[in-house]
Scaffold this active site. Structure first.
Site, short mmCIF file in Angstrom:
data_model
loop_
_atom_site.label_atom_id
_atom_site.label_comp_id
_atom_site.label_asym_id
_atom_site.label_seq_id
_atom_site.Cartn_x
_atom_site.Cartn_y
_atom_site.Cartn_z
N HIS A 111 -35.72 -15.32 -4.90
CA HIS A 111 -36.18 -14.29 -3.97
C HIS A 111 -37.42 -14.82 -3.23
O HIS A 111 -38.33 -15.36 -3.88
CB HIS A 111 -36.52 -13.01 -4.75
CG HIS A 111 -37.01 -11.90 -3.89
ND1 HIS A 111 -36.18 -11.16 -3.07
CD2 HIS A 111 -38.26 -11.41 -3.71
CE1 HIS A 111 -36.91 -10.26 -2.42
NE2 HIS A 111 -38.17 -10.39 -2.78
N ASP A 143 -30.85 -8.60 -13.34
CA ASP A 143 -30.48 -7.50 -14.28
C ASP A 143 -29.91 -6.36 -13.42
O ASP A 143 -29.58 -6.56 -12.26
CB ASP A 143 -31.68 -7.09 -15.13
CG ASP A 143 -32.80 -6.44 -14.32
OD1 ASP A 143 -33.85 -6.16 -14.91
OD2 ASP A 143 -32.62 -6.23 -13.10
C1 GRF Z 1 -33.66 -17.62 0.74
O1 GRF Z 1 -35.03 -17.63 1.10
C2 GRF Z 1 -33.40 -16.56 -0.28
O2 GRF Z 1 -34.47 -16.36 -1.18
C3 GRF Z 1 -33.26 -15.34 0.59
O3 GRF Z 1 -32.52 -15.76 1.71
C4 GRF Z 1 -32.80 -17.15 1.90
C5 GRF Z 1 -31.46 -17.87 1.91
O4 GRF Z 1 -31.67 -19.10 2.50
N1 GRF Z 1 -32.57 -14.27 -0.11
P1 GRF Z 1 -30.47 -20.20 2.45
O5 GRF Z 1 -29.19 -19.45 2.79
O6 GRF Z 1 -30.46 -20.77 1.07
O7 GRF Z 1 -30.88 -21.20 3.49
#
Ligand code: GRF
Length: 202
Positions: A111, A143
């Site tokens: 995240h 979770d």
């Molecule tokens: C990442 O920063 C992830 O944490 C967020 O969306 C982005 C996805 O980037 N949920 P990618 O598709 O891996 O380039």
């Protein structure tokens, strides 16, 4: 160890895992990506998997008569590849009871904020809007909440005055990709225990 990676977009976190495994070899890294799944097609994340010769699957929510049916179908599609660990790398759907019943405790998410701050689909935008001076990224077990599972690792990223959402997100992703590669490799190689909210990697 067998990894299934779930994506919804550009897949640069997936690419970081692919590159790390290509560099150190499956033995050295301790895991191989056996399939990549998505909730939509036509995304770069799937193209990256195809270029790496990795099987892909897509399960679209709107193709199922209920959210629960989609969740069960996604769980089936993942289970077909017999993963040891499932990694959500920018997968933008919340999984349900069936998925968690089968993969809870071995389902990791990344995240782009320092949980518990700024959970949800707009963590980067929310941190920026709030005026946070530092933000970052969190790798955690999934979770039954939204971005609430036990935290495995976090990385800090400074917020700059000139940042807009995409500039900040790109800087976060530089840290995030390294963190995810490091964490997934350690979980795969060393094994781990989840004790309440604590994650102990052997
Ligand atoms: C990442 O920063 C992830 O944490 C967020 O969306 C982005 C996805 O980037 N949920 P990618 O598709 O891996 O380039």
């Amino acid at each position: 160890k067998r990894l299934v990676v779930l994506v919804s977009g550009s897949g640069t976190n997936l690419q970081a895992l692919l590159d790390a495994i290509a560099e150190t070899g499956t033995e050295g890294y301790g895991a191989e990506i056996v399939a990549v799944g998505a909730d939509r097609d036509g995304i770069e994340g799937l193209a990256r998997a195809e270029r790496a010769g990795i099987p892909t699957f897509v399960r679209k929510v709107k193709e199922y008569e209920s959210r629960e049916a989609w969740d069960a179908a996604l769980a089936e599609a993942v289970a077909a590849h017999e993963p040891d660990l499932v990694v959500s790398a920018g997968f933008m759907k919340i999984v349900g009871k069936e998925f968690l019943a089968r993969f809870g405790g071995r389902f990791v998410n990344t995240h782009p904020a320092l949980l518990p701050s700024f959970p949800g689909a707009h963590g980067v935008r929310d941190a920026l809007a709030y005026g946070a001076r530092v933000t970052g990224c969190t790798v955690h077990f999934v979770d039954d909440g939204v971005d609430t599972g036990p935290i495995i690792a976090q990385g800090v990223v400074e917020v700059r005055d000139e940042d807009d959402e995409s500039a900040l997100h790109e800087r976060i992703k530089e840290v995030e990709r390294r963190l995810l590669v490091e964490v997934v490799g350690r979980l795969a190689r060393n094994g781990y225990r989840i004790e309440g909210r604590k994650v102990v990697i052997q």
